[in-house]
Write an enzyme that holds these catalytic residues in place. Structure first.
Site, PDB file in Angstrom:
ATOM      1  CB  ALA A  65      -0.804   0.054   1.377  1.00 26.08           C
ATOM      2  N   GLY A 109       0.702  -4.929   1.004  1.00 18.31           N
ATOM      3  CA  GLY A 109      -0.616  -5.028   0.400  1.00 18.31           C
ATOM      4  C   GLY A 109      -0.298  -5.437  -1.092  1.00 18.31           C
ATOM      5  CD  GLU A 112      -2.103  -7.430   3.211  1.00 19.70           C
ATOM      6  OE1 GLU A 112      -2.175  -6.253   2.827  1.00 19.70           O
ATOM      7  OE2 GLU A 112      -2.425  -7.870   4.439  1.00 19.70           O
ATOM      8  CD  GLU A 132       2.291  -5.585   5.627  1.00 17.89           C
ATOM      9  OE1 GLU A 132       2.826  -6.228   5.974  1.00 17.89           O
ATOM     10  OE2 GLU A 132       1.309  -5.594   4.896  1.00 17.89           O
TER      11      GLU A 132
HETATM   12  N1  CO8 Z   1       4.617   3.088  -0.557  1.00 19.23           N
HETATM   13  C1  CO8 Z   1       5.268   4.319  -1.193  1.00 19.23           C
HETATM   14  N2  CO8 Z   1       6.126   4.783  -1.927  1.00 19.23           N
HETATM   15  C2  CO8 Z   1       6.897   3.605  -2.220  1.00 19.23           C
HETATM   16  C3  CO8 Z   1       6.607   2.163  -1.645  1.00 19.23           C
HETATM   17  C4  CO8 Z   1       5.349   1.957  -0.662  1.00 19.23           C
HETATM   18  N3  CO8 Z   1       4.948   0.982  -0.249  1.00 19.23           N
HETATM   19  N4  CO8 Z   1       7.705   1.251  -1.866  1.00 19.23           N
HETATM   20  C5  CO8 Z   1       8.512   2.072  -2.684  1.00 19.23           C
HETATM   21  N5  CO8 Z   1       7.781   3.191  -2.754  1.00 19.23           N
HETATM   22  C6  CO8 Z   1       8.776   4.313  -3.649  1.00 19.23           C
HETATM   23  C7  CO8 Z   1       9.973   5.009  -2.757  1.00 19.23           C
HETATM   24  O1  CO8 Z   1       9.509   5.881  -1.848  1.00 19.23           O
HETATM   25  C8  CO8 Z   1      10.960   5.455  -3.980  1.00 19.23           C
HETATM   26  O2  CO8 Z   1      10.223   6.482  -4.253  1.00 19.23           O
HETATM   27  P1  CO8 Z   1      11.352   8.043  -4.205  1.00 19.23           P
HETATM   28  O3  CO8 Z   1      12.171   7.648  -5.294  1.00 19.23           O
HETATM   29  O4  CO8 Z   1      10.492   9.275  -4.540  1.00 19.23           O
HETATM   30  O5  CO8 Z   1      11.964   7.921  -3.059  1.00 19.23           O
HETATM   31  C9  CO8 Z   1      10.447   4.637  -5.200  1.00 19.23           C
HETATM   32  O6  CO8 Z   1       9.114   3.920  -4.680  1.00 19.23           O
HETATM   33  C10 CO8 Z   1      11.622   3.343  -5.258  1.00 19.23           C
HETATM   34  O7  CO8 Z   1      11.913   2.982  -4.005  1.00 19.23           O
HETATM   35  P2  CO8 Z   1      13.166   2.487  -3.378  1.00 19.23           P
HETATM   36  O8  CO8 Z   1      14.151   3.444  -3.836  1.00 19.23           O
HETATM   37  O9  CO8 Z   1      12.842   2.330  -2.012  1.00 19.23           O
HETATM   38  O10 CO8 Z   1      13.770   1.183  -3.975  1.00 19.23           O
HETATM   39  P3  CO8 Z   1      14.672  -0.013  -3.546  1.00 19.23           P
HETATM   40  O11 CO8 Z   1      15.136  -0.675  -4.717  1.00 19.23           O
HETATM   41  O12 CO8 Z   1      15.588   0.743  -2.801  1.00 19.23           O
HETATM   42  O13 CO8 Z   1      13.743  -0.628  -2.511  1.00 19.23           O
HETATM   43  C11 CO8 Z   1      11.860  -1.954  -1.588  1.00 19.23           C
HETATM   44  C12 CO8 Z   1      12.970  -1.653  -3.023  1.00 19.23           C
HETATM   45  C13 CO8 Z   1      12.760  -2.875  -0.715  1.00 19.23           C
HETATM   46  C14 CO8 Z   1      10.641  -2.745  -2.208  1.00 19.23           C
HETATM   47  C15 CO8 Z   1      11.612  -0.549  -0.769  1.00 19.23           C
HETATM   48  O14 CO8 Z   1      11.024   0.431  -1.606  1.00 19.23           O
HETATM   49  C16 CO8 Z   1      10.464  -0.903   0.273  1.00 19.23           C
HETATM   50  O15 CO8 Z   1      11.044  -1.488   1.287  1.00 19.23           O
HETATM   51  N6  CO8 Z   1       9.255  -0.719   0.112  1.00 19.23           N
HETATM   52  C17 CO8 Z   1       8.195  -0.451   1.172  1.00 19.23           C
HETATM   53  C18 CO8 Z   1       7.743  -2.026   1.270  1.00 19.23           C
HETATM   54  C19 CO8 Z   1       6.756  -1.952   2.486  1.00 19.23           C
HETATM   55  O16 CO8 Z   1       7.078  -1.597   3.579  1.00 19.23           O
HETATM   56  N7  CO8 Z   1       5.490  -2.515   1.872  1.00 19.23           N
HETATM   57  C20 CO8 Z   1       4.639  -2.565   2.887  1.00 19.23           C
HETATM   58  C21 CO8 Z   1       3.935  -1.098   2.907  1.00 19.23           C
HETATM   59  S1  CO8 Z   1       2.393  -1.265   4.209  1.00 19.23           S
HETATM   60  C22 CO8 Z   1       1.139  -2.191   3.421  1.00 19.23           C
HETATM   61  O17 CO8 Z   1       1.268  -2.520   2.496  1.00 19.23           O
HETATM   62  C23 CO8 Z   1      -0.021  -2.042   4.348  1.00 19.23           C
HETATM   63  C24 CO8 Z   1      -1.050  -3.052   3.681  1.00 19.23           C
HETATM   64  C25 CO8 Z   1      -2.304  -3.039   4.232  1.00 19.23           C
HETATM   65  C26 CO8 Z   1      -3.384  -3.254   2.912  1.00 19.23           C
HETATM   66  C27 CO8 Z   1      -4.745  -2.569   3.300  1.00 19.23           C
HETATM   67  C28 CO8 Z   1      -4.573  -0.845   3.483  1.00 19.23           C
HETATM   68  C29 CO8 Z   1      -3.958  -0.245   2.234  1.00 19.23           C
END
Ligand code: CO8
Length: 258
Positions: A65, A109, A112, A132
């Site tokens: 998400a 998400g 999911e 998460e």
């Molecule tokens: N949300 C928003 N932006 C994101 C997300 C995300 N989940 N994941 C990546 N991005 C963005 C980054 O902020 C970045 O943007 P910017 O260049 O503007 O800084 C861009 O995408 C590229 O990401 P990275 O530079 O971080 O790329 P890497 O290759 O270094 O890393 C990862 C890749 C490991 C996937 C890393 O991006 C990461 O850890 N992402 C977050 C993963 C995460 O925690 N996901 C869980 C989110 S919470 C959730 O999903 C709750 C679900 C609930 C569902 C029901 C209600 C919604």
């Protein structure tokens, strides 16, 4: 119809939805979920479409998400809007078969959403996780429930409590994905599977999907009863008559999807 956050293509009887927010690794923002819901509505209504593939990019199916969108929400914001139930459930209420074709990250998400589909075909680059916990929250769209049913308590606890990722091979061993294919062949393989499904009787496919899903919602005895009832109901299909006649006559069936 044009969409901002997804790409939609209809290839014969197969609908292909590609999550398309590359700048955010396909993070599932509200606008994307709305686009996805509208695309699925359209494909459900389109009689020509008999199977759907949901996919992302080479790097990410979806990295979760949208954290930036969620970060400042209050308890009242999420409670009163029932965040994020409505739009997300559109995938689970889709009556036509829907295959998740996952390459790269399927996190939070994203994992999911893949689990909401009927089955997951994974590229060898796929990585699944429920991270998460690393951002101070828990899965909110089935990660503690569907994942546990797929992979069992021990691995689900491991994933949800440590936030670690599973690679494609582990995900296949654990029963999360149905098959692994080379990344370069992911979409073609998923489309091939969808075409195979689309070649069968649509009502029979929809009934089979409903019956398998019932296994997750009820006791074994009730599920078996449901299966028998809907099995009987397939005898009212023109396609069942055609399918069995074709077998007996040693020819290929021509399904009318009726
Ligand atoms: N949300 C928003 N932006 C994101 C997300 C995300 N989940 N994941 C990546 N991005 C963005 C980054 O902020 C970045 O943007 P910017 O260049 O503007 O800084 C861009 O995408 C590229 O990401 P990275 O530079 O971080 O790329 P890497 O290759 O270094 O890393 C990862 C890749 C490991 C996937 C890393 O991006 C990461 O850890 N992402 C977050 C993963 C995460 O925690 N996901 C869980 C989110 S919470 C959730 O999903 C709750 C679900 C609930 C569902 C029901 C209600 C919604």
């Amino acid at each position: 119809m044009t969409y901002e956050n997804i790409l939609v293509e209809k290839r014969g009887a197969v609908g292909i939805v590609t999550l398309n927010r590359p700048q955010a690794l396909n993070a599932l923002c509200a606008a994307l979920i709305q686009d996805l819901g509208a695309a699925l509505d359209d494909m459900e209504e389109d009689q020509a479409i008999r199977a759907i593939v949901l996919t992302g990019s080479e790097k990410a199916f979806a990295a979760g998400a949208d954290i930036k969108e969620m970060a400042s929400k209050t308890y009242m914001d999420v409670y009163l809007s029932d965040f994020i139930t409505k739009g997300w459930q559109r995938v689970t209420t889709c009556r036509k078969p829907i295959i998740a074709a996952v390459a790269g990250y399927a996190l939070g998400g994203g994992c999911e959403m893949a689990m909401m589909c009927d089955f997951i075909i994974a590229a060898d680059t796929a990585k699944f996780g429920q991270p998460e916990i690393t951002i101070g929250t828990i899965p909110g769209s089935g990660g503690t429930q569907r994942l546990t049913r797929f992979v069992g308590k021990s691995k689900a606890m491991d994933m949800c409590l440590t936030g670690r990722m599973m690679d494609a091979a582990e995900a296949e061993r654990a029963g999360l994905v149905s098959r692994i294919v080379p990344a370069a062949e992911l979409l073609a393989e998923a489309i091939k599977a969808a075409e195979k499904i689309a070649s069968f009787s649509l009502p029979a496919v929809m009934i089979a999907k409903e019956a398998v899903n019932r296994a997750y919602e009820t006791s074994l005895a009730e599920g078996i009863l449901f299966e028998r009832r809907v099995f009987h109901s397939t005898f009212a299909l023109e396609d069942q008559k055609e399918g069995m006649a074709a077998f007996v006559e040693k020819r290929k069936p021509v399904f009318k999807h009726k």
